[in-house]
Scaffold this motif. Structure first.
Motif: not given
Length: 354
Positions: A80-88, A97-100
């Motif tokens: 869960a910590r390694e799965t990133q949801v970014t907004l820019a 973007r979602v980075r798994y």
């Protein structure tokens, strides 16, 4: 250079009870940001659901739900910590973007080989509320995409996921490789799929749909239709402003076609009813049969032609030419050309039709 949105009103994280072996860990977070100055939104989520809704306050509301399934709660939390949801933002465009996790190390004990192994699985489900007129670009690999109640341009693509669109009042382009497309209430659209089926209903504008092996179904169209499939069937309840439909090995059924109607099938059958106002109809098949019904009162200039099949009509016909393979004439003093051709199939012209 990309800069993270600074006008964040809230960022809330709610973590469910820790997952035990075989249970799912769920982590939810949310953001709210002002859409002023944002000209378009792009969302990329390779795996999970993307759901886009209209907002009523001129802001963008983002909710991300992480779901991690793992035999170990420690490992689930790590994923869960390694799965990133970014907004820019960049140049007036908002990117979500979602980075798994790119790599996961898996340790298998001797007993797990016999007792069954549960690999860690993670997905992120995104729900985004946007101003209805904000143009959208949505991308996914294996996740589903859903939108509803939007008036802007939508560009939607997924590889193996399904696409569902409701009440799209702006132009729509939707593509999927193996997923299905289901659309209800749309202004105009271009739809593409390889092996998925397409169902479109209540289409107010021109519609262009092509698939390779999927079936096409269009209901409630009020404008022109351009439809194509290689091995799938095509079903249309009405095409009031013209129709072009082609298939290689599938069947074509049209309950009410008017305007200019062009239909071609290589080995499939064609079942068509023609209604007023009719300008022209050209129907051809290779080895399939053709059955055409004329609505009451509809007339035409008729040509029936086949190489090896039979020609049949139960309509009163002012005959011009009659041979074993060709019949021409006029029906009800009509002038609209209706040309029906088949290489080895039979041709049937009926009163009324389906």
């Amino acid at each position: 250079m990309k800069s993270t949105i600074l006008t964040v009103i809230a960022w809330l994280a709610v973590l469910a009870a820790p997952a035990t072996a075989g249970e799912a860990l769920r982590e939810q977070s949310g953001r709210v940001l002002d859409a002023h100055g944002i000209a378009s939104l792009r969302v990329e989520n390779p795996r999970g659901l993307v759901h886009i809704l209209p907002s009523t306050d001129g802001q963008i509301h983002l909710t991300a739900l992480k779901i991690v399934r793992s035999a170990s709660r420690e490992r689930a939390a790590e994923i869960a910590r390694e799965t990133q949801v970014t907004l820019a933002t960049e140049g007036g465009r908002c990117d979500v973007r979602v980075r798994y996790p790119q790599r996961e190390s898996i340790h298998i004990s001797f007993w797990q080989m016999f007792c069954g192994l549960e690999l860690p699985v993670v997905e992120v489900r995104l729900t985004v509320s946007v101003p209805p007129t904000l143009p959208l670009v949505l991308r996914s690999t294996s996740g589903d995409i859903q939108t509803e109640g939007l008036a802007a341009i939508q560009d939607v693509q997924t590889t193996s996921g399904d696409i569902s669109v409701a009440d799209a009042r702006g132009p729509l382009r939707a593509e999927s490789t193996s997923g299905d497309l289901e659309l209800s209430g749309m202004a105009a659209g271009v739809l593409r799929t390889v092996s998925g089926d397409v169902v479109a209903s209540e289409v107010a504008g021109p519609l262009d749909v092509h698939t390779t092996s999927g079936d096409l179904t269009v209901r409630g169209a009020t404008d022109s239709l351009v439809l194509g499939s290689v091995s799938g069937d095509i079903h249309v309840d009405r095409a009031p402003r013209g129709l072009s439909a082609t298939t290689t090995s599938g069947d074509i059924q049209v309950r009410a076609g008017s305007g200019i109607v062009r239909i071609g099938a290589s080995s499939g059958d064609v079942d068509l009813r023609l209604v007023s106002p009719l300008r022209r109809a050209d129907i051809s098949t290779g080895s399939g049969d053709i059955t055409v019904g004329l609505a009451p009162g509809l007339g035409c200039e008729l040509e029936l032609r086949t190489s090896n099949g039979a020609l049949n009509t139960d309509l009163p016909l002012e005959v011009k030419t009659v041979t074993r393979h060709l019949v021409t004439g006029r029906v009800r003093q009509g002038t609209a050309p209706v040309v029906l051709r088949s290489s080895s199939g039979d041709i049937h012209l009926l009163a009324g039709g389906n």
